[in-house]
Motif scaffolding. Structure first.
Motif, PDB file in Angstrom:
ATOM      1  N   LEU A  50      44.714  39.142  33.854  1.00 35.50           N
ATOM      2  CA  LEU A  50      44.162  38.057  33.030  1.00 35.50           C
ATOM      3  C   LEU A  50      44.698  36.694  33.453  1.00 35.50           C
ATOM      4  O   LEU A  50      43.939  35.717  33.515  1.00 35.50           O
ATOM      5  N   ALA A  51      45.982  36.625  33.746  1.00 34.53           N
ATOM      6  CA  ALA A  51      46.574  35.359  34.203  1.00 34.53           C
ATOM      7  C   ALA A  51      45.949  34.944  35.531  1.00 34.53           C
ATOM      8  O   ALA A  51      45.619  33.766  35.733  1.00 34.53           O
ATOM      9  N   ALA A  54      42.508  33.592  34.809  1.00 32.63           N
ATOM     10  CA  ALA A  54      42.583  32.302  34.112  1.00 32.63           C
ATOM     11  C   ALA A  54      42.971  31.175  35.073  1.00 32.63           C
ATOM     12  O   ALA A  54      42.354  30.096  35.063  1.00 32.63           O
ATOM     13  N   GLN A  58      40.695  27.944  36.397  1.00 32.58           N
ATOM     14  CA  GLN A  58      41.199  26.569  36.298  1.00 32.58           C
ATOM     15  C   GLN A  58      41.166  25.897  37.663  1.00 32.58           C
ATOM     16  O   GLN A  58      40.788  24.731  37.787  1.00 32.58           O
ATOM     17  N   SER A  96      46.133  33.546  42.756  1.00 31.65           N
ATOM     18  CA  SER A  96      45.426  34.098  41.597  1.00 31.65           C
ATOM     19  C   SER A  96      44.675  35.375  41.953  1.00 31.65           C
ATOM     20  O   SER A  96      44.703  36.359  41.204  1.00 31.65           O
TER      21      SER A  96
END
Length: 170
Positions: A50-51, A54, A58, A96
């Motif tokens: 999830l991080a 996210a 961004q 990411s």
């Protein structure tokens, strides 16, 4: 490039690049089959995934809003992107994507995804060194060099860089 064009181009690139690397290929390797794993490891994997998603969203939004372009080499930004998460690390998209893959490996209890993440990491590093950094240096000159000296490529700064020492693009 208009912001709407940048958003559309970024959305397409998002589906094609990270969508395939962190979505389709992990599914192909695992079919989302869960192997036995401790609950704590699964939860850590879910948080890491999830991080990763996210931070990736961004970072992509920064290309649209700040750079007025896309992460795709065929439609680059008009401005060097140095805000948001880019104040901590130069390669947040790659980190990411790797976080999402490693998170899936932990969540699914699938060690083969860790091996896949290592291959992807190597490919990212080679791409950055041989193509991306020389291209950015050529496109943005002293502005990119100042940014590169101040912000690490792979291990994020704990405190955000203030950007005060970037000379204007000439």
């Amino acid at each position: 490039m208009r912001r709407s064009e940048a958003a559309l181009g970024s959305a397409v690139f998002f589906a094609l690049a990270p969508g395939i690397v962190a979505g389709l290929i992990p599914w192909w390797l695992t079919e989302w089959h869960m192997e036995p794993a401790p609950l704590l490891l699964r939860l850590a994997g879910a948080l890491l995934t999830l991080a990763g998603v996210a931070f990736l969203l961004q970072a992509f939004w920064r290309f649209v809003s700040e750079g007025l372009g896309t992460p795709a080499p065929v439609a680059p930004t008009e401005h060097l992107v140095v805000g948001g998460i880019y104040r901590h690390v130069r390669n947040p998209m790659y980190l990411s994507v790797l976080s999402a893959i490693v998170g899936q490996a932990l969540m699914l209890g699938q060690p083969r995804l860790l091996a896949y993440a290592a291959v992807v990491a190597l490919a990212f590093v080679v791409f950055v060194l041989l193509y991306e950094e020389p291209t950015l240096a050529k496109r943005y000159g002293a502005e990119y060099e100042a940014y590169r000296r101040a912000v690490p490529g792979w291990l994020p700064r704990l405190t955000p860089w203030d950007g005060a020492k970037i000379p204007p693009k000439q």
